[in-house]
Structures are given as structure tokens and as C-alpha cells.
Design a protein around this motif. Structure first.
Motif, PDB file in Angstrom:
ATOM      1  N   THR A  84       0.806  -1.220   0.000  1.00 51.79           N
ATOM      2  CA  THR A  84       0.000   0.000   0.000  1.00 51.79           C
ATOM      3  C   THR A  84       0.845   1.280   0.000  1.00 51.79           C
ATOM      4  O   THR A  84       0.392   2.328  -0.448  1.00 51.79           O
ATOM      5  CB  THR A  84      -0.945   0.035   1.220  1.00 51.79           C
ATOM      6  OG1 THR A  84      -0.203  -0.298   2.404  1.00 51.79           O
ATOM      7  CG2 THR A  84      -2.087  -0.950   1.046  1.00 51.79           C
ATOM      8  N   ILE A  85       2.073   1.178   0.503  1.00 48.07           N
ATOM      9  CA  ILE A  85       2.900   2.369   0.682  1.00 48.07           C
ATOM     10  C   ILE A  85       3.299   3.093  -0.611  1.00 48.07           C
ATOM     11  O   ILE A  85       3.266   4.332  -0.654  1.00 48.07           O
ATOM     12  CB  ILE A  85       4.142   1.997   1.532  1.00 48.07           C
ATOM     13  CG1 ILE A  85       3.753   2.049   3.011  1.00 48.07           C
ATOM     14  CG2 ILE A  85       5.322   2.886   1.255  1.00 48.07           C
ATOM     15  CD1 ILE A  85       4.795   1.480   3.929  1.00 48.07           C
ATOM     16  N   PRO A  86       3.663   2.362  -1.682  1.00 47.85           N
ATOM     17  CA  PRO A  86       4.148   3.092  -2.871  1.00 47.85           C
ATOM     18  C   PRO A  86       3.173   4.156  -3.381  1.00 47.85           C
ATOM     19  O   PRO A  86       3.597   5.244  -3.785  1.00 47.85           O
ATOM     20  CB  PRO A  86       4.345   1.980  -3.911  1.00 47.85           C
ATOM     21  CG  PRO A  86       4.635   0.766  -3.092  1.00 47.85           C
ATOM     22  CD  PRO A  86       3.775   0.905  -1.868  1.00 47.85           C
ATOM     23  N   ALA A  87       1.876   3.888  -3.334  1.00 49.28           N
ATOM     24  CA  ALA A  87       0.908   4.865  -3.832  1.00 49.28           C
ATOM     25  C   ALA A  87       0.993   6.172  -3.042  1.00 49.28           C
ATOM     26  O   ALA A  87       0.916   7.267  -3.612  1.00 49.28           O
ATOM     27  CB  ALA A  87      -0.506   4.291  -3.755  1.00 49.28           C
ATOM     28  N   ASN A  88       1.176   6.057  -1.713  1.00 52.90           N
ATOM     29  CA  ASN A  88       1.284   7.277  -0.897  1.00 52.90           C
ATOM     30  C   ASN A  88       2.547   8.062  -1.231  1.00 52.90           C
ATOM     31  O   ASN A  88       2.521   9.286  -1.351  1.00 52.90           O
ATOM     32  CB  ASN A  88       1.293   6.939   0.593  1.00 52.90           C
ATOM     33  CG  ASN A  88       0.007   6.275   1.033  1.00 52.90           C
ATOM     34  OD1 ASN A  88      -0.151   5.065   0.880  1.00 52.90           O
ATOM     35  ND2 ASN A  88      -0.923   7.058   1.540  1.00 52.90           N
ATOM     36  N   LEU A  89       3.645   7.352  -1.378  1.00 57.48           N
ATOM     37  CA  LEU A  89       4.915   8.041  -1.629  1.00 57.48           C
ATOM     38  C   LEU A  89       4.873   8.795  -2.951  1.00 57.48           C
ATOM     39  O   LEU A  89       5.592   9.770  -3.133  1.00 57.48           O
ATOM     40  CB  LEU A  89       6.071   7.030  -1.642  1.00 57.48           C
ATOM     41  CG  LEU A  89       6.440   6.429  -0.283  1.00 57.48           C
ATOM     42  CD1 LEU A  89       7.574   5.426  -0.448  1.00 57.48           C
ATOM     43  CD2 LEU A  89       6.843   7.502   0.724  1.00 57.48           C
ATOM     44  N   CYS A  90       4.026   8.324  -3.878  1.00 57.06           N
ATOM     45  CA  CYS A  90       3.981   8.962  -5.194  1.00 57.06           C
ATOM     46  C   CYS A  90       2.691   9.747  -5.415  1.00 57.06           C
ATOM     47  O   CYS A  90       2.459  10.249  -6.524  1.00 57.06           O
ATOM     48  CB  CYS A  90       4.169   7.914  -6.286  1.00 57.06           C
ATOM     49  SG  CYS A  90       5.746   7.070  -6.119  1.00 57.06           S
ATOM     50  N   GLY A  91       1.861   9.853  -4.396  1.00 54.21           N
ATOM     51  CA  GLY A  91       0.633  10.642  -4.520  1.00 54.21           C
ATOM     52  C   GLY A  91      -0.408  10.038  -5.433  1.00 54.21           C
ATOM     53  O   GLY A  91      -1.323  10.722  -5.895  1.00 54.21           O
ATOM     54  N   LEU A  92      -0.281   8.743  -5.715  1.00 56.48           N
ATOM     55  CA  LEU A  92      -1.173   8.095  -6.682  1.00 56.48           C
ATOM     56  C   LEU A  92      -2.469   7.624  -6.025  1.00 56.48           C
ATOM     57  O   LEU A  92      -2.489   7.301  -4.836  1.00 56.48           O
ATOM     58  CB  LEU A  92      -0.468   6.875  -7.289  1.00 56.48           C
ATOM     59  CG  LEU A  92       0.809   7.163  -8.071  1.00 56.48           C
ATOM     60  CD1 LEU A  92       1.574   5.867  -8.332  1.00 56.48           C
ATOM     61  CD2 LEU A  92       0.469   7.865  -9.385  1.00 56.48           C
ATOM     62  N   PRO A  93      -3.560   7.554  -6.796  1.00 65.89           N
ATOM     63  CA  PRO A  93      -4.793   6.993  -6.251  1.00 65.89           C
ATOM     64  C   PRO A  93      -4.700   5.468  -6.227  1.00 65.89           C
ATOM     65  O   PRO A  93      -4.090   4.869  -7.111  1.00 65.89           O
ATOM     66  CB  PRO A  93      -5.856   7.450  -7.253  1.00 65.89           C
ATOM     67  CG  PRO A  93      -5.131   7.539  -8.551  1.00 65.89           C
ATOM     68  CD  PRO A  93      -3.712   7.969  -8.215  1.00 65.89           C
ATOM     69  N   ALA A  94      -5.287   4.869  -5.208  1.00 63.12           N
ATOM     70  CA  ALA A  94      -5.281   3.409  -5.118  1.00 63.12           C
ATOM     71  C   ALA A  94      -6.534   2.971  -4.395  1.00 63.12           C
ATOM     72  O   ALA A  94      -7.004   3.647  -3.475  1.00 63.12           O
ATOM     73  CB  ALA A  94      -4.040   2.920  -4.383  1.00 63.12           C
ATOM     74  N   ILE A  95      -7.063   1.843  -4.822  1.00 62.88           N
ATOM     75  CA  ILE A  95      -8.328   1.383  -4.264  1.00 62.88           C
ATOM     76  C   ILE A  95      -8.185  -0.061  -3.813  1.00 62.88           C
ATOM     77  O   ILE A  95      -7.509  -0.866  -4.462  1.00 62.88           O
ATOM     78  CB  ILE A  95      -9.462   1.540  -5.321  1.00 62.88           C
ATOM     79  CG1 ILE A  95     -10.835   1.318  -4.699  1.00 62.88           C
ATOM     80  CG2 ILE A  95      -9.250   0.629  -6.521  1.00 62.88           C
ATOM     81  CD1 ILE A  95     -11.979   1.759  -5.599  1.00 62.88           C
ATOM     82  N   SER A  96      -8.784  -0.359  -2.658  1.00 57.46           N
ATOM     83  CA  SER A  96      -8.844  -1.753  -2.216  1.00 57.46           C
ATOM     84  C   SER A  96     -10.297  -2.197  -2.295  1.00 57.46           C
ATOM     85  O   SER A  96     -11.207  -1.434  -1.960  1.00 57.46           O
ATOM     86  CB  SER A  96      -8.320  -1.890  -0.787  1.00 57.46           C
ATOM     87  OG  SER A  96      -8.504  -3.222  -0.340  1.00 57.46           O
ATOM     88  N   PHE A  97     -10.506  -3.417  -2.749  1.00 58.75           N
ATOM     89  CA  PHE A  97     -11.878  -3.938  -2.884  1.00 58.75           C
ATOM     90  C   PHE A  97     -11.859  -5.415  -2.547  1.00 58.75           C
ATOM     91  O   PHE A  97     -10.840  -6.095  -2.671  1.00 58.75           O
ATOM     92  CB  PHE A  97     -12.405  -3.705  -4.302  1.00 58.75           C
ATOM     93  CG  PHE A  97     -11.490  -4.240  -5.380  1.00 58.75           C
ATOM     94  CD1 PHE A  97     -10.367  -3.512  -5.789  1.00 58.75           C
ATOM     95  CD2 PHE A  97     -11.726  -5.480  -5.978  1.00 58.75           C
ATOM     96  CE1 PHE A  97      -9.510  -4.006  -6.766  1.00 58.75           C
ATOM     97  CE2 PHE A  97     -10.865  -5.971  -6.958  1.00 58.75           C
ATOM     98  CZ  PHE A  97      -9.762  -5.225  -7.353  1.00 58.75           C
ATOM     99  N   GLN A  98     -13.019  -5.903  -2.133  1.00 59.42           N
ATOM    100  CA  GLN A  98     -13.060  -7.305  -1.748  1.00 59.42           C
ATOM    101  C   GLN A  98     -12.931  -8.191  -2.978  1.00 59.42           C
ATOM    102  O   GLN A  98     -13.603  -7.979  -3.996  1.00 59.42           O
ATOM    103  CB  GLN A  98     -14.353  -7.642  -0.998  1.00 59.42           C
ATOM    104  CG  GLN A  98     -14.264  -9.016  -0.361  1.00 59.42           C
ATOM    105  CD  GLN A  98     -15.451  -9.364   0.510  1.00 59.42           C
ATOM    106  OE1 GLN A  98     -16.227  -8.485   0.850  1.00 59.42           O
ATOM    107  NE2 GLN A  98     -15.577 -10.635   0.855  1.00 59.42           N
TER     108      GLN A  98
END
Lengths: 478, 486
Positions: free
Chosen positions: B427-441
Motif C-alpha cells: 500500500t505504501i508506494p501509492a502514498n509516496l507517489c501521490g497516486l490513487p489506489a483502491i482496495s476492494f473485496q
């Protein structure tokens, strides 16, 4: 004993006179009740974020333009971390590695003092320790006030030169209207870095910093004291330690505050809540539009266009307000009576301003009044004492009119020859004894007759015309 | 009316618009569920039925059929680091246990203006630092799918609350996975928006350059409804940006043809639980069924993202949390102390262990003489990672990874904090690069849901939501509810 070579670098904190604080919309007005001029941002409440005040950026840009310094297209805010109760966030937002202003030069008496950099930062609040042994009071009105810290290279070689530089800088920031420069209120504070060495072959000596000097007199005293302290230490073969010292006003001495070993580690890092500050062309244009003609150039202009001497022109440019007032008067005169305007402003008007502790521009005597009075003086419609009386009358009235005052007080010189001749006849005939003495050669009595006629006219006779007519009458009629 | 908590936002809006239910009834329904079930899982820490119902009454007054404010009357729970004047804002910390914010976060103002009903605040790891909701001053949150398991963190309260049907919508905040990981553990859809898409004004900062508020709900469509409300540029947040998008409308469109998803080949270097592998494989198959193409990509900096994160985030936190020292607000150690004593005792007592650990790490990595070794290096790693993502997004539209390598773990599963930090790897890379990311079941393992993560390019949040929306229509994974909370 040879005198040491002194090397001084100065850091001046100039409080910018913006309407609101550097990162919040709170007012910057001085003198309010403690903690009244604060918002949740200034108090550092959780969840608050800084937003840069564009006016402060424009004022910084004006400074850069005024000394022809490098204005960096991109600069970066950083956090300086330390704990103190008057620093609500426990960090100060400042600029470290990438300041808004790079190198520039300020010329002082034909010597160039190089400016190393200038950066924007927020001020801290105030801790009030006096009066209470068990607690400290915190006033956060000053927290977040915009400061421009201006840092010189170590180009200054004496306390006197330091003062000249500071006075020049003080004049400049006030003149271009980026600061009120009020030293009592802390709007212009100085840190001095001082080192000495015995000859120019030696490397620079160990640097000692004196912090928070806020009057020209104290700065000069502090530097002089520090130089002799260091000199004495060197004479005694003592080592000068790199430290921060404070100037004690009561003793005139500097006292050690902390040494380099105990210096705080501020853990600077880029402020993540603020993107890099980008200076656009539009902003530079705005700064240019706001910038007045700089004092030195204005002096030249005034000498050429209004024939003032250099001293007079410099007097006019002591402050922006004075320069503005004079220039407005110049615009309004119909008789090009520049010198008369100058004399009125720096004579009667200045006297009134000083007596009443006002500043120029705020009084009820307006440029159009001064211009008109100067015109009347040039046209000999009024006399110098009358001008003085009119200015005094205007000072005490709002929206006063020069002509109305002249009319009400009957302050007009009588130029009408026939009217004067009538008066002369009347007065000479009522003093036959004196007339006889005059005839007998006591010509000094001319002034006696002038005085008597002036009394009759309540001083409204034009003295030049009067004495001409009087001597003619006395010669011919007697 | 029964089972309102299993209805989608779309259905709830219809019920309200057609006057089949009032905002008051809907709010009562969810408040009752909180009153009945919250003691079991401790997901909500600020709750006041009267405050909730007062808002609902006002909304019922103004409800019209106008589409201008579709979410009016829908209850929402705010994570307890989002400032709201209606409730305390505690950050899950003793330090702010009684803190009442005098102002609303931008997000709260937007929700209020929309007519959402704020029914309470959710439990969380202290100052959002934790992956299991075990660091909250207000106690652990239990996973509603299985009470012996953690709900994830730091938005564990929000995830557990929505999963247990306490509200149809919740906000979370995500600094290194704090929306996505608990969404994965609790069977939700959670979006960490592009950095800057949602204002951080009023979000109590953990790591300012990484923090982002986002929606947590049962489905991508429900998340889209909240995104339509909270993505408004805020002049009070200098890092916020304009994002012109009608999210819900965008979801209605078919997914564009020739979508390419990259799978990092580096995934095989990491230990991934077989249950997660299985669900991941099935997700790939389901997505292929939507005519999505898969390519292998390389994300070689992924492994270094973790150490970079655990330098940058603590560095910023050490500064952000320095204001909690007893001087102006929050907890203070009382007594005849020197200033230093007040600071040190206040912070020793007011902060929990994990927060102190990170403050100390952050203080250390910013210290003179160590910045070059740690902080500067971490920034340059970040830069490399950004370059790598840029390259990847020139060849594919999204990146698919598991959200986390395991299903929800048990309490006290990690004896060593670093082991728990490692679970944030995906999950961390998206934060470091400001990217959107979604988690879904994406599947189930026994009683426990398993999630998958899609990462998109900047301001492609709507595309992420759209793809997951179509995935959910095809698979129905989002419509499973925990047994005890039917």
C-alpha cells in the motif's frame, strides 16, 4: 597596541507591513489586547494549514527589485523545529536552503555591502516573564507576523559602518513601504556576527553572534563592546569561542547565551504543507507597479526638476510620505514656487507636525493649501507672517480653505497705490513733529512711519510698495 | 423498514427521494444499530443519537426531489482525526481525549452542505499510526467478521463500523495504507484518492505529504457518491487541487476497451498467504472476463518504498506532533514543573508507545549529521519510485496487487513492530507517489474477506472506481455481510 581588523555580518529581521499575517488572515495591527489578533492557524490548532500571503511575497519582491538582487523564481519553505511556548506549532515556517531572494548589493557611502540572501519567515509570539515567578504569560498576537530576514556577507568593518548600513536599509524599507520600520515595536531587529583578527594575512577570527538588537544606539554599543572584549581576550591569549551572546542594555555589555556545542539542532526539512513558492511574471509586474522611484534617483530628479539643492532633496526624500507631500505640492503650484513650498513644509508645517507629534500627510493642511499659499507669497498677495497665520489656522480646521481664512482674517496685502497714498497723507499729517524731524534729516524716522501705517492697515500693506511710496511722498510733499 | 444497512447508497437515495423513508427514520435505524452492536466491536468512539437526529430533522425540512444534493439524509461516520464541531476530535489519543475543535474540516463542511448526517466518529490507531487498531487510547476495535481478528488500521473503526452496518458511508485517512488495508480486512471498498484531490484542511496531520482523506463503503459506487461530495478544491489547503469529475455519472459508462493492467513481477519475491494468492488469481480471471488485458511490469523500487516510508512519515510526524506538549491545548501533566518537565512528562504520558517510537525515529533521521544518510536518501528513493511509476503508466493503465499479503490477523500477532510495518509493503508506494489506489473485496478465506488493490495514475480515481464498479457488478463480492451483523 594596534587596532584589530573587524569583520561584521548582519542579519536584519524586517517585519513586513502587510494587512494580514504570513500564513493566516489574522490582522497584523500592533497594540491590541494579548491574543486578540489570532486565528486557529496562528495558535497552531490541530488540522490547520498555512496559506501564503501574496502581499508578503510582493513586498519581498519589491525589496529584491529595489536593491537589484536575485529574485528566485522558485523558493522553498522549511520547518525549523524547536520547543518554546510562544511557538505554537513547535516549528517556525521559514526558508532555509532555497530563499526567495539571492545575492544583491546595498551601497553605503560608495562602499558596496553585499547582501547574501533574504528570506520570508513567520515571527513567533511573545513570552512575558516579568511580574510572575510561577508562570509565564504568552501573547500570540505577533505569532505568524511576516518577516523578511536580510543577511549580509561579512563586508562590514566597524560599528559605524554597520549603523550606516542599517540606517540606509531602514530608510529603504520604509521608503518603498514594505515595513513601518518601527524599532520599538520590533519591526526592525538585528543580529550581528562579529569576529576580529590582528592582520589581513590571518584568516577570519572566530565568529560571535549578538542577538536581538533593536536600536541603532544599542547596536553600535554592542558591537563596540564586543570588539573590545574579543580584542582583550586575544591580548590575553584567550581563545574566542563561537557562541551566541545577548546585549545587556543596563550594563552595556554582551553576555553569553549559549555556545556552539549547546546550539539547538533545528532539524530543518521542507514544509510539506506548502508547495514551492513560484514567482510569476505577473507578480514581478505587480511589485514593479508598487515600487516608487527609489530615493537616490528621486533626489536627482528633484534637483533637476524643482531646483532643490542636494541637501534639500535628501530632506524631501527622508520618508515616502514627505516626498509624496512635496511632490503633490509641486504638482499644484501655478507659479513654480518650489523653494517656497520647500520652506513652508520644512518650516511652519514641520514645526506644527513635530509639536503635535503627528506624521506628515495625516494633518488637515493639504498639499493644495501649501501650493496656494506659496503661490500667494510669490505673487506678493500675502506676507510671510500671514502665511504662517494661515497654516496655523488650517491646522485647526478640517477642510479649511486658504481664501476663506484670508477673507475672514483680512489677511491681504494692500497694493493699491491711491489707497496707500491716502493713508500716508493721513498718518504723516497726524505726526507733524516727526515729519519736521524727518525733513531736518532724521531719515531713520521712515521706519516709524512705516510702522504707523502698518498699524493702520493691520499689517496688510505690502512693505515694499509702502516704503517706496512713503519716501516719494515725504520727499515731494515736505 | 428492515435491512437498510445492506442497501446501496443508490437505493437509499431512492427511498428518501420517493418519501418512502425520512432522514429521521434512516438515521434512527443506524443509530439503533450502533447502540445495539458497538459494545461488541468498539468501532465508534463518539456518538450522540440526539446530535444525529437533530441534523436529520433539519434535513427532512429541506428535502426536495432536486438532484442537486443527492446524499441528503444519508448517515456518515467521520474518522476521529477529522475535525468536527459536533463531536470531540481525539485522534485516538490520550493527548486529545477531550479535544473539541472550534472549526470543521473542509470535508465536514462539504458533507454538511450536502446534507449528510454525521452520526459519530470512528475509533482509530493513535494519530493514525498502526496497522491493526491496537494503538488506540480508546481500546482495540474488533473485526466484525471474526472478533478474534483485528479490523486493520489505522482506519479500523471506520472499516469495522461500515462492515457491521453502522453507517453506509465513512471517511478514512490513508498515509501508508490506512484506508485500504482495513478495507481489505473488513470486506469493504476503500479509495485513497490522488494526493491533493481532497482537502487536508481539518485533517489532523500524521505525515502531511502523504496523508489523504478518502471514502470507505461497501462498493465502488457508494465510494463514488462520497467522492462527488468531498473533491472540491480548498483555498485553505495549498496542496489541494481542482478535480473536475462527476464520479457517479462516470461509473455508468462502460469501461473503455483495451484496458491494460500491469502486475509487478516482483510480487513473487514476497511471502503472500496462499488464501490471498488464490483470491488474487481469481480476481485476475474475473477482470479478464471484463476484457481487460494483463501485462507483466517491473516495479523494482517497491522493496525500497518501505524503508523510505518509515523515514519520511516519522520525520514529518515528529514535527507535526511537536505541538502536543501541554502548552496550549490537549493533555498537560499538571504540577510544579519546569518547562522541560512539563513538556517531557506531558508527552511521556499523553502519547502511546507506537507514537513515541515514530517521533523518536523521526527526530533521529532529521538530526544534524544524519539527514543525508536517511531523510535525503529516502527522498531520492521516492524520486526513483515516481520515475518508475511514470514509465509503468506509459505502458499500462492500472497496477494490480494484493492489498496486503494476509487476511485479517489476530490481536498481538506481531511481537516486533518492524514485522507489522512490513505488512504495509503493497500500500505504501501509492502514498509516496501521490497516486490513487483502491482496495476492494476479491474473495473470502473461511469467515474472512480478502482484498485486492488497484493503483492508477494521478487523477484517475474515477477510472479506478469505474473498473472496480464493473468488477463488483460481475462478481458480487461486495454484497456479503458478516454473519453476526446481518
Amino acid at each position: 597596541m594596534t587596532a584589530p581588523l573587524v569583520t561584521i555580518g548582519l542579519e536584519v529581521h524586517v517585519q513586513l507591513n502587510t494587512k494580514s499575517k504570513l500564513f493566516s488572515s489574522s490582522s497584523t495591527e500592533f497594540g491590541h489586547q494579548p491574543n486578540k489578533m489570532t486565528s486557529e492557524i496562528d495558535v497552531g490548532l490541530p488540522g490547520t494549514l498555512p496559506v501564503i500571503n501574496k502581499e508578503a511575497v510582493i513586498k519581498a519582491a519589491m525589496f529584491a527589485l529595489s536593491i537589484d538582487a536575485q529574485l528566485n523564481e522558485k523558493s522553498i519553505f522549511a520547518r525549523k523545529n524547536y520547543f518554546y511556548p510562544d511557538l505554537p506549532k513547535s516549528y517556525q515556517i521559514t526558508q532555509e536552503a532555497y530563499p526567495i531572494i539571492g545575492e544583491g548589493v546595498l551601497k553605503v557611502d560608495n562602499k558596496e555591502i553585499r547582501i547574501e540572501r533574504a528570506h520570508l519567515e513567520e515571527d513567533a509570539g511573545k513570552s512575558i516573564h516579568d511580574g510572575h515567578s510561577s508562570y509565564t504569560l504568552i501573547d500570540l498576537n505577533r505569532a505568524g507576523q511576516p518577516l523578511l530576514e536580510i543577511v549580509t556577507k561579512p563586508d562590514i568593518t566597524s560599528a559605524q559602518e554597520a549603523i550606516k548600513y542599517l540606517k540606509k536599509l531602514h530608510h529603504l524599507v520604509r521608503y518603498i513601504d514594505i515595513s513601518d520600520g518601527n524599532m520599538q515595536e520590533g519591526s526592525f531587529r538585528c543580529d550581528a556576527n562579529i569576529s576580529i583578527r590582528m592582520s589581513s594575512d590571518e584568516p577570519l577570527g572566530t565568529r560571535v553572534e549578538i542577538k536581538n538588537l533593536n536600536s541603532f544606539r544599542f547596536i553600535e554599543k554592542a558591537i563596540d563592546y564586543e570588539v573590545s572584549r574579543q580584542h582583550l581576550a586575544l591580548m590575553n591569549n584567550e581563545k574566542i569561542i563561537q557562541e551566541t551572546r545577548l546585549f545587556q542594555e543596563s550594563s552595556g555589555k554582551t553576555l553569553s547565551m549559549r555556545s556552539k556545542e549547546n546550539a539547538a539542532d533545528y532539524r530543518y526539512f521542507p514544509e510539506p504543507d506548502l508547495p514551492p513558492l513560484v514567482i510569476t511574471e505577473a507578480l514581478i509586474q505587480q511589485a514593479k507597479d508598487n515600487l516608487p522611484t527609489l530615493p537616490e534617483k528621486r533626489v536627482q530628479e528633484l534637483m533637476l526638476s524643482t531646483h532643490l539643492s542636494m541637501d534639500e532633496a535628501e530632506m524631501v526624500t527622508t520618508s515616502r510620505a514627505t516626498e509624496y507631500f512635496y511632490s503633490e505640492c509641486v504638482k499644484k503650484t501655478n507659479t513654480q514656487s518650489y523653494k517656497t513650498i520647500y520652506n513652508l513644509i520644512f518650516g511652519e508645517l514641520s514645526a506644527l507636525i513635530n509639536k503635535n507629534q503627528k506624521s506628515i500627510g495625516f494633518q488637515s493642511v493639504k498639499p493644495e493649501h501649501i501650493a496656494l499659499i506659496a503661490d500667494y507669497l510669490s505673487e506678493k498677495k500675502i506676507s510671510q507672517p500671514m502665511a504662517k497665520e494661515i497654516i496655523n489656522a488650517l491646522w485647526h480646521t478640517n477642510n479649511g480653505s486658504v481664501d476663506k481664512i484670508i477673507q475672514e482674517k483680512g489677511l491681504r496685502l494692500v497694493h493699491d497705490d491711491s489707497k496707500l497714498i491716502q493713508l500716508i497723507e493721513k498718518v504723516v499729517h497726524s505726526f507733524p513733529e516727526q515729519a519736521q524731524q524727518y525733513k531736518d534729516g532724521k531719515t531713520k524716522l521712515l521706519s516709524f512711519f512705516v510702522g504707523q501705517i502698518m498699524k493702520e492697515t493691520k499689517g496688510n500693506a505690502d512693505p515694499g510698495t509702502l516704503s517706496k511710496l512713503l519716501s516719494k511722498y515725504l520727499k515731494e510733499s515736505l | 423498514m428492515k435491512n437498510l444497512h445492506t442497501q446501496s447508497i443508490r437505493e437509499l437515495i431512492k427511498l428518501i427521494e420517493n418519501r418512502l423513508i425520512s432522514a429521521y427514520e434512516l438515521t434512527s435505524y443506524f443509530c439503533d444499530r450502533i447502540q445495539t452492536y458497538n459494545s461488541k466491536i468498539n468501532a465508534v468512539i463518539s456518538f450522540d443519537k440526539d446530535i444525529a437526529l437533530d441534523q436529520a430533522k433539519q434535513i427532512d425540512h429541506r428535502i426536495t426531489k432536486k438532484k442537486s444534493s443527492p446524499l441528503q439524509g444519508i448517515p456518515i461516520l467521520q474518522k476521529d482525526l477529522i475535525c468536527s464541531t459536533k463531536f470531540k476530535t481525539t485522534c485516538g489519543s490520550k493527548m486529545l481525549a477531550n479535544y473539541q475543535s472550534p472549526f470543521n474540516a473542509h470535508v465536514v463542511n462539504l458533507c454538511d452542505a450536502e446534507g449528510l448526517i454525521e452520526i459519530g466518529k470512528t475509533n482509530m490507531d493513535e494519530f493514525a499510526m498502526g496497522s491493526s487498531n491496537e494503538t488506540s487510547y480508546f481500546g482495540n476495535v474488533l473485526n466484525p467478521w471474526e472478533h478474534t481478528r483485528v479490523p486493520g488500521g489505522s482506519s479500523g473503526g471506520a472499516a469495522a463500523a461500515v462492515a457491521a452496518g453502522f453507517a453506509p458511508l465513512a471517511t478514512g485517512s490513508d498515509t501508508g495504507g490506512s484506508i485500504r488495508q482495513p478495507s481489505s480486512f473488513c470486506g469493504l471498498t476503500g479509495l485513497k484518492p490522488t494526493y491533493g484531490a481532497v482537502s487536508r484542511n481539518g485533517l489532523i496531520a500524521f505525515a502531511s505529504s502523504l496523508d489523504q482523506i478518502g471514502p470507505m463503503a461497501k462498493s465502488a459506487e457508494d465510494c463514488a457518491y462520497l467522492m462527488d461530495v468531498i473533491t472540491k478544491k480548498d483555498p485553505k489547503d495549498s496542496t489541494s487541487q481542482q478535480y473536475d469529475m462527476q464520479f457517479v455519472d462516470y461509473l455508468k459508462n462502460d469501461i473503455p476497451p483495451k484496458i491494460k493492467i500491469g502486475i509487478p513481477k516482483e510480487l513473487k519475491n514476497f511471502t503472500i498467504d496462499s488464501s490471498v494468492e488464490k483470491a488474487f488469481g481469481e480476481t485476475v480471471q474475473s477482470l479478464k472476463g471484463l476484457n481487460v488485458e494483463f501485462v507483466e511490469i517491473s516495479l523494482s523500487s517497491m522493496e525500497l518504498a518501505l524503508p523510505a516510508y518509515y523515514i519520511i512519515a516519522p520525520a514529518e510526524c515528529s514535527s507535526n506532533l511537536a505541538r502536543y506538549n501541554g502548552a496550549l491545548f490537549g493533555y498537560r501533566h499538571e504540577g510544579d514543573n519546569s518547562l522541560q518537565e512539563m513538556y517531557s512528562k506531558t508527552r511521556t504520558e499523553g502519547f502511546g508507545k507506537e507514537v513515541k517510537r515514530r517521533i523518536i525515529i523521526g527526530t533521529f533521521v532529521l538530526s544534524k549529521g544524519f539527514q543525508g544518510q536517511y531523510y535525503q536518501k529516502a527522498l531520492s528513493l521516492c524520486h526513483n519510485l515516481k520515475m518508475e511509476f511514470k514509465k509503468i503508466f506509459s505502458i499500462c493503465d492500472f497496477i494490480l496487487t494484493p492489498t496486503i499479503s494476509t487476511p485479517a490477523f489476530e490481536f498481538n500477532a506481531y511481537k516486533n513492530p518492524v514485522e507489522m510495518y512490513q505488512s504495509d509493503l503493497f500500500t505504501i508506494p501509492a502514498n509516496l507517489c501521490g497516486l490513487p489506489a483502491i482496495s476492494f473485496q476479491a474473495g473470502m478465506h473461511g469467515k474472512l474477506p480478502i482484498g485486492a488493490q488497484l493503483i492508477g495514475n494521478h487523477f484517475k480515481d474515477h477510472e479506478l472506481l469505474q473498473l472496480v464498479h464493473h468488477f463488483q457488478k460481475a462478481t458480487g463480492w461486495h454484497e456479503i455481510y458478516p454473519e453476526d451483523y446481518q
